[in-house]
Design a protein around this motif. Sequence first.
Motif, short mmCIF file in Angstrom:
data_model
loop_
_atom_site.label_atom_id
_atom_site.label_comp_id
_atom_site.label_asym_id
_atom_site.label_seq_id
_atom_site.Cartn_x
_atom_site.Cartn_y
_atom_site.Cartn_z
N LEU A 44 35.35 42.64 42.36
CA LEU A 44 36.70 42.23 42.74
C LEU A 44 37.56 42.04 41.48
O LEU A 44 38.71 42.49 41.44
N THR A 45 37.02 41.35 40.49
CA THR A 45 37.78 41.10 39.25
C THR A 45 38.25 42.40 38.62
O THR A 45 39.38 42.49 38.13
N ARG A 46 37.41 43.41 38.66
CA ARG A 46 37.75 44.69 38.04
C ARG A 46 38.69 45.52 38.90
O ARG A 46 39.22 46.54 38.44
N MET A 47 38.91 45.11 40.14
CA MET A 47 39.84 45.81 41.04
C MET A 47 41.22 45.15 41.07
O MET A 47 42.13 45.66 41.74
N CYS A 48 41.38 44.01 40.39
CA CYS A 48 42.64 43.26 40.44
C CYS A 48 43.62 43.74 39.36
O CYS A 48 43.23 44.35 38.37
N GLY A 49 44.87 43.40 39.57
CA GLY A 49 45.92 43.69 38.60
C GLY A 49 46.65 44.98 38.89
O GLY A 49 46.23 45.80 39.72
N GLU A 54 40.69 48.45 36.76
CA GLU A 54 39.67 49.24 36.10
C GLU A 54 38.94 50.14 37.08
O GLU A 54 38.55 51.27 36.75
N ILE A 55 38.77 49.65 38.31
CA ILE A 55 38.05 50.41 39.35
C ILE A 55 38.91 50.48 40.60
O ILE A 55 39.48 49.46 41.04
N LEU A 102 46.20 41.64 45.61
CA LEU A 102 45.25 41.97 44.54
C LEU A 102 45.95 42.62 43.34
O LEU A 102 45.48 42.49 42.21
N THR A 103 47.08 43.29 43.56
CA THR A 103 47.78 43.95 42.45
C THR A 103 48.48 42.96 41.53
O THR A 103 48.84 43.31 40.39
#
Length: 455
Positions: free
Chosen positions: A146-151, A155-156, A208-209
């Motif tokens: 989840l952390t890597r899908m945020c922003g 990243e993923i 999430l964005t």
Amino acid sequence: MVDASGGATRAERPATATGPDGSTHAIFRLAPGEDSGSDTLGRYRYQAEVAARDCLAMLTQDAIDFIVCEWHEDFVVAFTDGSVELVSVKHREENQGTWTLVKLCKSGGLTHLFDRWCACECAANVRLRLATNAAMSPAKDNADLLTRMCGPGPEITDGLSAMVDTIARQLLKVRWEEPYDNVPETPKVPLADIQIPAGFADKVRQFLTVLEISCDPPQRAYITDVNIQSLLVPAVEQLQLAHVDTEATYRNIVDRIERANRDESDRGQLAAYIADPSRVRYSTQMQQRIGRRSITRDVLRAEMAYASAQLAAFPRGPVPLVAPGGAKLNRKLLRGLVPSDEAAFAERLRSAWYATWSERRSGLAGDDTDLLNLSTDVLEVVFECKRHARSQTQDGSAYGSTMNDLLTQRLKVGGLSTPPPFLVKNQHLLGLAYQLCDECLFYFSENFDADGEAS
């Protein structure tokens, strides 16, 4: 506020904070939710120390405008471009393990952040940060993913739709036990059978964005030392502040943040401020409340603690700086019948102020305001001395020498109404006074044309 697991759950620039369109930002027109865990002092202290990390960054970063403690989230970072970041702090003891998706939604603050973001009308200039000392679970399809899908630039992205679906169901499940105004209520059924309301998954995807999950804050036992050594000490060096007691300064700043957290005469609910951005109406009560909870650069400067080391008139350097100008000061001292040796000393003190200001000013936008405030305090003493000197002389008599004596006696650092922006001594204040005289802001006699008179 802090929940029973050791994390923070709720938080509160003056009401002039604006968005890109010039209107007051929605977040500053919404009343905060009820506090619930303010008695847990140790956890409150940790929350204040996490907020201190952003406050210390504000000392050297122009992008940060001010910070408001406990407004919606544990604190809000307001930026000079009109954007704001809602920050929720979650402390987790080392024996509690990593965060899982389920725990993040239930007790880790994600549902709360989502609800408050929705209350801000999902505005484009609002972003979110969950700050925690604990790591994310590395298990498959869990919190680390989840952390890597945020922003805005994740990243993923593979599997994002499935993650959105998972988070949406978890938020809806949390809603069964806790009332959140912006999470719809659904029937209690097995997780896989929850019917996601129309449009809710799209809102979660947008959420999430704008979300960042940060594991940067240190453990409670280490955060004080880390903040002092990695944030405060470099800031003091960059600002070229002399004789700062960093440990005492840090304690002062954290104490000030804690006072901002607690500074509420009314602990009850306040009316929600939901106004059309084109027709904003302010509440004086709300402005005052926000003001009490705001941490600005001026507040941080006022909390600087200095060691008692003797300060030199001139900073160390290969060649002491000599202040430009000085002709007008010389003419004014001469007209006021100030003795020539005292006039020469006045010029030396003017250069001492010039050299000190040149070295110790921060180089940030607030320097001009700092100098204006200090100059105003100095001028107030100057004119008091001038009035007194006039009253002690006969009509038409020169009073400049008496006025200069009074300045030396009365212009003291301890007598200023506000503290200087950095450590100075009485000689520097006299030097600033002489500089202001050279700029024709006052005279040691009745006014005359200082440009047309020869030295």
